[in-house]
Design an enzyme around this catalytic site. Structure first.
Site, mmCIF file in Angstrom:
data_model
loop_
_atom_site.group_PDB
_atom_site.id
_atom_site.type_symbol
_atom_site.label_atom_id
_atom_site.label_comp_id
_atom_site.label_asym_id
_atom_site.label_seq_id
_atom_site.Cartn_x
_atom_site.Cartn_y
_atom_site.Cartn_z
ATOM 1 N N ARG A 115 57.465 60.596 26.738
ATOM 2 C CA ARG A 115 56.188 59.873 26.585
ATOM 3 C C ARG A 115 55.848 58.982 27.786
ATOM 4 N NH1 ARG A 115 58.090 59.420 21.229
ATOM 5 N NH2 ARG A 115 57.150 61.059 19.978
ATOM 6 N N LYS A 137 45.075 60.470 38.742
ATOM 7 C CA LYS A 137 44.834 61.757 38.065
ATOM 8 C C LYS A 137 46.048 62.649 38.277
ATOM 9 C CE LYS A 137 39.823 62.393 38.302
ATOM 10 N NZ LYS A 137 38.777 63.248 38.905
ATOM 11 N N GLU A 179 38.160 65.361 53.571
ATOM 12 C CA GLU A 179 38.003 64.241 52.626
ATOM 13 C C GLU A 179 37.671 62.952 53.380
ATOM 14 O OE1 GLU A 179 37.893 64.620 49.428
ATOM 15 O OE2 GLU A 179 39.063 66.420 49.004
ATOM 16 N N LYS A 228 38.546 54.254 48.102
ATOM 17 C CA LYS A 228 38.830 54.900 46.814
ATOM 18 C C LYS A 228 39.210 53.847 45.772
ATOM 19 C CE LYS A 228 40.710 58.785 44.377
ATOM 20 N NZ LYS A 228 41.366 60.066 44.375
ATOM 21 N N GLU A 238 36.273 58.198 35.473
ATOM 22 C CA GLU A 238 35.173 59.035 35.954
ATOM 23 C C GLU A 238 34.023 59.145 34.958
ATOM 24 O OE1 GLU A 238 36.474 62.347 38.317
ATOM 25 O OE2 GLU A 238 34.538 63.328 38.146
ATOM 26 N N ARG A 242 32.755 56.937 39.825
ATOM 27 C CA ARG A 242 33.804 57.781 40.407
ATOM 28 C C ARG A 242 33.287 59.171 40.786
ATOM 29 N NH1 ARG A 242 40.223 57.831 38.761
ATOM 30 N NH2 ARG A 242 40.820 59.400 40.253
ATOM 31 N N ASN A 246 32.961 63.106 44.393
ATOM 32 C CA ASN A 246 32.776 64.560 44.400
ATOM 33 C C ASN A 246 31.740 65.018 45.429
ATOM 34 O OD1 ASN A 246 34.629 64.989 42.358
ATOM 35 N ND2 ASN A 246 33.105 64.536 40.782
ATOM 36 N N HIS A 249 31.707 68.474 46.776
ATOM 37 C CA HIS A 249 32.652 69.247 45.971
ATOM 38 C C HIS A 249 32.008 70.274 45.044
ATOM 39 C CE1 HIS A 249 35.565 66.500 47.585
ATOM 40 N NE2 HIS A 249 36.554 67.025 46.888
ATOM 41 N N HIS A 253 33.720 73.584 45.643
ATOM 42 C CA HIS A 253 34.578 74.242 44.647
ATOM 43 C C HIS A 253 34.157 75.698 44.444
ATOM 44 C CE1 HIS A 253 36.003 70.254 42.670
ATOM 45 N NE2 HIS A 253 36.868 70.693 43.558
ATOM 46 N N HIS A 266 40.707 73.431 51.133
ATOM 47 C CA HIS A 266 39.844 72.579 50.317
ATOM 48 C C HIS A 266 38.873 71.784 51.215
ATOM 49 C CE1 HIS A 266 38.589 70.051 47.034
ATOM 50 N NE2 HIS A 266 38.983 68.962 47.671
HETATM 51 N N1 LIG Z 1 44.985 63.870 41.694
HETATM 52 C C1 LIG Z 1 43.900 63.787 42.423
HETATM 53 O O1 LIG Z 1 43.129 62.829 42.321
HETATM 54 C C2 LIG Z 1 43.610 64.863 43.404
HETATM 55 C C3 LIG Z 1 42.596 64.673 44.369
HETATM 56 C C4 LIG Z 1 42.405 65.679 45.326
HETATM 57 C C5 LIG Z 1 43.184 66.834 45.308
HETATM 58 N N2 LIG Z 1 44.146 66.970 44.355
HETATM 59 C C6 LIG Z 1 44.986 68.175 44.317
HETATM 60 O O2 LIG Z 1 45.778 68.186 45.512
HETATM 61 C C7 LIG Z 1 46.136 69.531 45.821
HETATM 62 C C8 LIG Z 1 45.957 69.770 47.288
HETATM 63 O O3 LIG Z 1 46.820 68.903 47.992
HETATM 64 P P1 LIG Z 1 47.194 69.155 49.529
HETATM 65 O O4 LIG Z 1 45.968 69.438 50.287
HETATM 66 O O5 LIG Z 1 48.054 68.025 49.928
HETATM 67 O O6 LIG Z 1 47.975 70.541 49.498
HETATM 68 P P2 LIG Z 1 49.485 70.937 49.215
HETATM 69 O O7 LIG Z 1 50.146 69.977 48.330
HETATM 70 O O8 LIG Z 1 49.449 72.352 48.802
HETATM 71 O O9 LIG Z 1 50.142 70.825 50.647
HETATM 72 C C9 LIG Z 1 49.705 71.684 51.669
HETATM 73 C C10 LIG Z 1 50.861 72.306 52.443
HETATM 74 O O10 LIG Z 1 51.372 71.348 53.362
HETATM 75 C C11 LIG Z 1 52.785 71.324 53.293
HETATM 76 N N3 LIG Z 1 53.198 69.987 53.710
HETATM 77 C C12 LIG Z 1 53.141 68.844 52.993
HETATM 78 N N4 LIG Z 1 53.514 67.808 53.745
HETATM 79 C C13 LIG Z 1 53.817 68.300 54.959
HETATM 80 C C14 LIG Z 1 54.245 67.707 56.173
HETATM 81 N N5 LIG Z 1 54.391 66.393 56.291
HETATM 82 N N6 LIG Z 1 54.463 68.503 57.234
HETATM 83 C C15 LIG Z 1 54.283 69.853 57.137
HETATM 84 N N7 LIG Z 1 53.862 70.469 56.027
HETATM 85 C C16 LIG Z 1 53.633 69.694 54.946
HETATM 86 C C17 LIG Z 1 53.069 71.663 51.866
HETATM 87 O O11 LIG Z 1 54.366 72.092 51.706
HETATM 88 C C18 LIG Z 1 52.029 72.738 51.587
HETATM 89 O O12 LIG Z 1 52.469 73.978 52.057
HETATM 90 C C19 LIG Z 1 45.275 70.414 44.931
HETATM 91 O O13 LIG Z 1 46.069 70.942 43.914
HETATM 92 C C20 LIG Z 1 44.228 69.473 44.352
HETATM 93 O O14 LIG Z 1 43.800 69.858 43.073
HETATM 94 C C21 LIG Z 1 44.367 66.020 43.418
HETATM 95 ZN ZN LIG Z 2 38.608 66.946 47.256
#
Ligand SMILES: NC(=O)c1ccc[n+]([C@@H]2O[C@H](COP(=O)([O-])OP(=O)(O)OC[C@H]3O[C@@H](n4cnc5c(N)ncnc54)[C@H](O)[C@@H]3O)[C@@H](O)[C@H]2O)c1
Ligand SMILES: [Zn+2]
Length: 357
Positions: A115, A137, A179, A228, A238, A242, A246, A249, A253, A266
């Protein structure tokens, strides 16, 4: 560089985001100094483990393969089983080290294991440092779509080290920059007390950003986090404000979806979404053309590759199915003035008539 600490206040808790560029080898000690020695499970991205594993030195770890498709039920269950085998209890902690994929999945595990147990984020991509590690999130993907199962769950602390950004490949770096550029276009609407003037900052520091200068990146990350923070503290779940995060986005998306989340990152898709938002804002007479030209020139400085133009009917169909669409109406965050945006609703027909289809 001195340590920068930003406190995030949510309804239930307050937690620090610590930005510093000390040695990666000091991280483990630093975390346990902050939260006290505990039983833990570190969830580490495979690539990060390959590059930094020895320095990080977290013996109790679960290595998550790379890729968006790893944010799934199977891995969720596997991590829970690992935590149970390791006898993690309610006083233990989960430490996420990686990009948004690791952060979202590890956060979801933390929020549901017994939990809810403590959770530490160590974001290692630019996107995770500036966006996904702030705001609480968590999510996993399902066969029906991305991020459809998740929770709002705040970490105990977030540790950011801009040094990690150096080893990101260009695709991931520019994904994160998408972003950052987004924040520059919404800055005034974030209603933050401090003024960062991100557009000017980006313009003035382009070369250092491309070279991934740690100090400049730290400033950039700090500004994005403060923006943020300002938004999520006013609207944690949101309901309203918030939604401005987007920006770019809705269309972005759809671009990602049409390409099965493979062809474009992305950030690239978000940049295309920002271009579309400016186009739509001009058609709706929300902004004058000079601002749209300015935005266009500004974005060009980051050398994003052009994205194929898709049939608006096809893309509108996808946008109207998005989980953020409201009874068939499509929500867009659109520019209304320099660094200012607002939220607008369109029916498909309105969109078609503006683009005279
Ligand atoms: N929770 C939220 O508010 C929120 C907001 C935006 C996006 N997201 C989510 O985040 C995800 C995307 O995150 P991302 O863009 O970080 O992608 P990711 O987590 O897939 O990382 C991208 C790649 O970079 C590599 N990597 C990470 N750190 C590294 C480093 N220091 N050096 C070399 N390689 C490295 C990873 O292994 C991966 O292959 C999506 O799933 C999206 O839905 C969540
Ligand atoms: Zn985004």
């Amino acid at each position: 560089m001195t340590e920068i600490i930003v406190q995030i206040n949510s309804k239930e808790t307050t937690y620090p985001i610590i930005i510093e560029n000390e040695s990666v080898s000091d991280l483990r000690e630093k975390i346990f100094q902050c939260i006290g020695q505990r039983n833990y499970l570190a969830i580490i991205s495979e690539k990060v483990e390959k590059i930094y594993g020895k320095q990080l030195n977290f013996p109790n770890k679960y290595i998550l393969k790379d890729g968006e498709n790893q944010k799934n039920f199977k891995n969720y269950q596997k991590i829970l089983n690992t935590a149970l085998k390791m006898k993690l209890d309610r006083k233990s902690v989960i430490i996420a080290i990686g990009g948004g994929v690791v952060g979202d999945l590890a956060g979801f595990v933390s929020s549901t294991y017994m939990r809810g147990i403590d959770f530490i984020q160590v974001p290692t991509t630019l996107l995770a440092c500036t966006d996904s590690s702030v705001g609480g999130k968590t999510a996993i993907n399902t066969d029906f779509g991305k991020n459809l199962v998740g929770t709002f769950y705040q970490p105990k602390a977030v540790f950011i080290n801009p040094r990690f950004i150096k080893t990101l490949d260009n695709k991931q770096f520019y994904s994160g920059m998408g972003e950052v550029i987004k924040y520059s276009f919404i800055e005034k609407s974030c209603k933050c007390h401090e003024e960062y003037n991100l557009t000017n900052f980006l313009n003035d520091n382009l070369k250092s950003i491309f070279e991934r200068d740690e100090k400049v990146l730290a400033k950039l990350i700090h500004a994005c986090i403060k923006l943020k923070k300002s938004v999520v503290e006013k609207d944690e779940k949101e309901n309203n404000l918030r939604r401005i995060l987007n920006f770019g986005h809705t269309y972005g998306h759809a671009i990602e979806k049409i390409n099965n989340y493979k062809k474009y990152s992305h950030g690239e898709a978000v940049i295309e979404g920002i271009n579309f938002a400016f186009n739509l804002a001009v058609k709706k007479n929300l902004i004058d053309k000079n601002y749209a030209f300015f935005a266009n020139d500004f974005i060009k400085k980051f050398n994003y590759r052009p994205i194929k133009k898709y049939n608006l009917k096809k893309i509108t169909e996808i946008m109207s199915l998005d989980k953020k669409a409201d009874s068939g109406k499509i929500n867009f965050v659109l520019p209304t003035n320099y660094s200012t945006v607002d939220i607008f609703e369109f029916t498909k027909e309105e969109l078609f008539s503006l683009f005279s289809l």
